[in-house]
Write a protein that holds these residues in place. Sequence first.
Motif, PDB file in Angstrom:
ATOM      1  N   ALA A 164      25.150  14.584  47.791  1.00 54.64           N
ATOM      2  CA  ALA A 164      26.416  13.953  48.137  1.00 54.64           C
ATOM      3  C   ALA A 164      27.364  13.883  46.943  1.00 54.64           C
ATOM      4  O   ALA A 164      26.935  13.793  45.786  1.00 54.64           O
ATOM      5  N   SER A 165      28.653  13.916  47.238  1.00 53.26           N
ATOM      6  CA  SER A 165      29.686  13.724  46.224  1.00 53.26           C
ATOM      7  C   SER A 165      30.147  12.281  46.255  1.00 53.26           C
ATOM      8  O   SER A 165      30.349  11.692  47.315  1.00 53.26           O
ATOM      9  N   MET A 166      30.314  11.699  45.079  1.00 49.33           N
ATOM     10  CA  MET A 166      30.728  10.304  44.947  1.00 49.33           C
ATOM     11  C   MET A 166      31.297  10.123  43.543  1.00 49.33           C
ATOM     12  O   MET A 166      31.452  11.087  42.795  1.00 49.33           O
ATOM     13  N   SER A 201      33.503  22.336  33.704  1.00 47.66           N
ATOM     14  CA  SER A 201      34.819  21.720  33.531  1.00 47.66           C
ATOM     15  C   SER A 201      35.780  21.998  34.681  1.00 47.66           C
ATOM     16  O   SER A 201      36.804  21.317  34.799  1.00 47.66           O
ATOM     17  N   ASN A 202      35.488  22.973  35.529  1.00 54.56           N
ATOM     18  CA  ASN A 202      36.406  23.308  36.617  1.00 54.56           C
ATOM     19  C   ASN A 202      36.077  22.607  37.932  1.00 54.56           C
ATOM     20  O   ASN A 202      36.690  22.891  38.961  1.00 54.56           O
ATOM     21  N   LEU A 203      35.108  21.693  37.905  1.00 48.33           N
ATOM     22  CA  LEU A 203      34.769  20.952  39.120  1.00 48.33           C
ATOM     23  C   LEU A 203      35.840  19.899  39.411  1.00 48.33           C
ATOM     24  O   LEU A 203      36.559  19.468  38.500  1.00 48.33           O
ATOM     25  N   PRO A 204      35.962  19.457  40.664  1.00 49.66           N
ATOM     26  CA  PRO A 204      36.872  18.343  40.952  1.00 49.66           C
ATOM     27  C   PRO A 204      36.458  17.098  40.173  1.00 49.66           C
ATOM     28  O   PRO A 204      35.276  16.775  40.083  1.00 49.66           O
ATOM     29  N   TYR A 205      37.393  16.401  39.593  1.00 46.63           N
ATOM     30  CA  TYR A 205      37.144  15.184  38.821  1.00 46.63           C
ATOM     31  C   TYR A 205      36.047  15.405  37.777  1.00 46.63           C
ATOM     32  O   TYR A 205      35.035  14.704  37.765  1.00 46.63           O
ATOM     33  N   PHE A 252      20.419  24.021  44.081  1.00 38.94           N
ATOM     34  CA  PHE A 252      19.254  24.495  44.833  1.00 38.94           C
ATOM     35  C   PHE A 252      19.577  24.628  46.320  1.00 38.94           C
ATOM     36  O   PHE A 252      19.293  25.658  46.938  1.00 38.94           O
ATOM     37  N   PHE A 253      20.160  23.610  46.901  1.00 39.47           N
ATOM     38  CA  PHE A 253      20.352  23.600  48.353  1.00 39.47           C
ATOM     39  C   PHE A 253      21.538  24.450  48.812  1.00 39.47           C
ATOM     40  O   PHE A 253      21.492  25.061  49.882  1.00 39.47           O
ATOM     41  N   PHE A 254      22.612  24.495  48.018  1.00 39.24           N
ATOM     42  CA  PHE A 254      23.835  25.161  48.462  1.00 39.24           C
ATOM     43  C   PHE A 254      24.245  26.338  47.582  1.00 39.24           C
ATOM     44  O   PHE A 254      25.261  26.972  47.846  1.00 39.24           O
ATOM     45  N   GLY A 255      23.489  26.598  46.527  1.00 37.45           N
ATOM     46  CA  GLY A 255      23.733  27.791  45.735  1.00 37.45           C
ATOM     47  C   GLY A 255      24.715  27.647  44.608  1.00 37.45           C
ATOM     48  O   GLY A 255      24.877  28.577  43.814  1.00 37.45           O
ATOM     49  N   GLU A 256      25.374  26.498  44.505  1.00 44.86           N
ATOM     50  CA  GLU A 256      26.308  26.310  43.402  1.00 44.86           C
ATOM     51  C   GLU A 256      26.552  24.831  43.143  1.00 44.86           C
ATOM     52  O   GLU A 256      26.447  23.994  44.042  1.00 44.86           O
ATOM     53  N   VAL A 257      26.862  24.538  41.900  1.00 51.83           N
ATOM     54  CA  VAL A 257      27.181  23.177  41.495  1.00 51.83           C
ATOM     55  C   VAL A 257      28.532  22.781  42.078  1.00 51.83           C
ATOM     56  O   VAL A 257      29.464  23.584  42.135  1.00 51.83           O
ATOM     57  N   GLY A 258      28.632  21.545  42.534  1.00 54.87           N
ATOM     58  CA  GLY A 258      29.884  21.045  43.068  1.00 54.87           C
ATOM     59  C   GLY A 258      30.109  21.370  44.523  1.00 54.87           C
ATOM     60  O   GLY A 258      31.216  21.176  45.038  1.00 54.87           O
ATOM     61  N   HIS A 259      29.072  21.858  45.210  1.00 54.46           N
ATOM     62  CA  HIS A 259      29.221  22.226  46.614  1.00 54.46           C
ATOM     63  C   HIS A 259      28.201  21.464  47.447  1.00 54.46           C
ATOM     64  O   HIS A 259      27.063  21.247  47.027  1.00 54.46           O
ATOM     65  N   ASN A 260      28.606  21.017  48.617  1.00 59.25           N
ATOM     66  CA  ASN A 260      27.656  20.454  49.587  1.00 59.25           C
ATOM     67  C   ASN A 260      28.186  20.731  50.989  1.00 59.25           C
ATOM     68  O   ASN A 260      29.247  21.309  51.161  1.00 59.25           O
ATOM     69  N   GLY A 261      27.419  20.351  51.980  1.00 53.84           N
ATOM     70  CA  GLY A 261      27.816  20.621  53.350  1.00 53.84           C
ATOM     71  C   GLY A 261      26.758  20.134  54.321  1.00 53.84           C
ATOM     72  O   GLY A 261      25.883  19.338  53.949  1.00 53.84           O
ATOM     73  N   PRO A 262      26.795  20.582  55.564  1.00 51.84           N
ATOM     74  CA  PRO A 262      25.793  20.165  56.553  1.00 51.84           C
ATOM     75  C   PRO A 262      24.388  20.570  56.112  1.00 51.84           C
ATOM     76  O   PRO A 262      24.196  21.664  55.572  1.00 51.84           O
TER      77      PRO A 262
END
Length: 286
Positions: A208-210, A90-94, A222-232
Motif C-alpha cells: 500500500a501507498s501511504m 528520487s523520481n517516485l511520487p513524494y 516483488f508483487f508488481f515488478g517495480e518500486v512505487g507501483h501497486n494495484g489489485p
Amino acid sequence: MHQSHNIAWDSLASNLVFISENRAITPRPRRTDFFPRGLPSQANSLNHFARTLATTIRTFSDTERAKYPAHYDAPLTGKVFPDTTLSRYSNLPYPSVTPRNQWLENWIERAGPDIEYTTSQGDLADVVKVLLAENQLDQLLMLAQHPRVPLHRLHYLSWGHSFGWDHAMQWALDAYLFFNVLLSKPELHADGRYKSLHSYRIVRGLTASMDYDAQSFPHQEFFFGEVGHNGPIENLDPLADSEKLHEYLKMCFRILYRYDMLARECGVDVDWEGIVARAPLGSSGR
C-alpha cells in the motif's frame, strides 16, 4: 520453507489449520483463514518457534555486524547514500530519497541544537528504510554512531499512524511468516485457493501507498515488478515462480537481521519473541 534447518517452522504451521467459512467466527461473512488447532501443547510449540526465529535473526545480525568497523568517525559533510540510490528512488511520487537528504549536513541541520528528530523528519526515516533494503549498512552504522544524528529517534514515529524505520522490520516479518506458513500448506496452492484466506489481504498492506511508505518498496517490486507501483491483488500469483518467491523470502529475512543490527547499534532493545507473538500469524492462539 526458508531457513528450515534453523527455524522451527513446523512448530508454527502444525498448530494452524485451514478452515473455510469458520462458523465459530461472527458476524458474517464467516472468515476463511488459518486458525489455531487449540492443542494442549500449542503455547509451548509457538514459544519454541519464536525462540528459534529470534536466535536465527540474532545470529545472522551478529555475523553481519562483524563485517564492519566497530567505530566510525563523525564527519560533518558528505553523502549519506550514493548517486545510484538517488537515481533509483528520487523520481517516485513524494520522494524521500532526494538530493537534499543525500547530504549529511542536512541530517545534522535538521536535528538542530537539541539533537532531536520528530514526525517532521519522517522523510529521513524513509531513507533509513531504503538503505536497509539496499544493504548500505556502512552508511547506517556511521549515522547510528554520529553524535549529531539521533537516528534512534526515527525508529518509531507516529501522528495517528506510525511510519518510523521499525516499519521495515514489521512489513518484512509479516510477509516472512505468512508465506513460509503458506508454503507448508501445499493443499491450498492449486487453483489459487490460498487467495480465499482472510490473511491473504496482507499483500495489500505490504504494497500500500501511504505517508512515508518506503517500507513497501521491496514488496511492491516483488508483487508488481517495480518500486512505487501497486494495484489489485486478486490477479497476482506470488506462488507461480518458486525461485522468485524464495528470493523474496531471503530478502525479507535480510531486512530482519539488518534491522536487528541497526536497532542494537542505536541502543534499541529488540524483543523478537514479543514481536513475533504480536504478529498476526505468530500469535495464533498463544
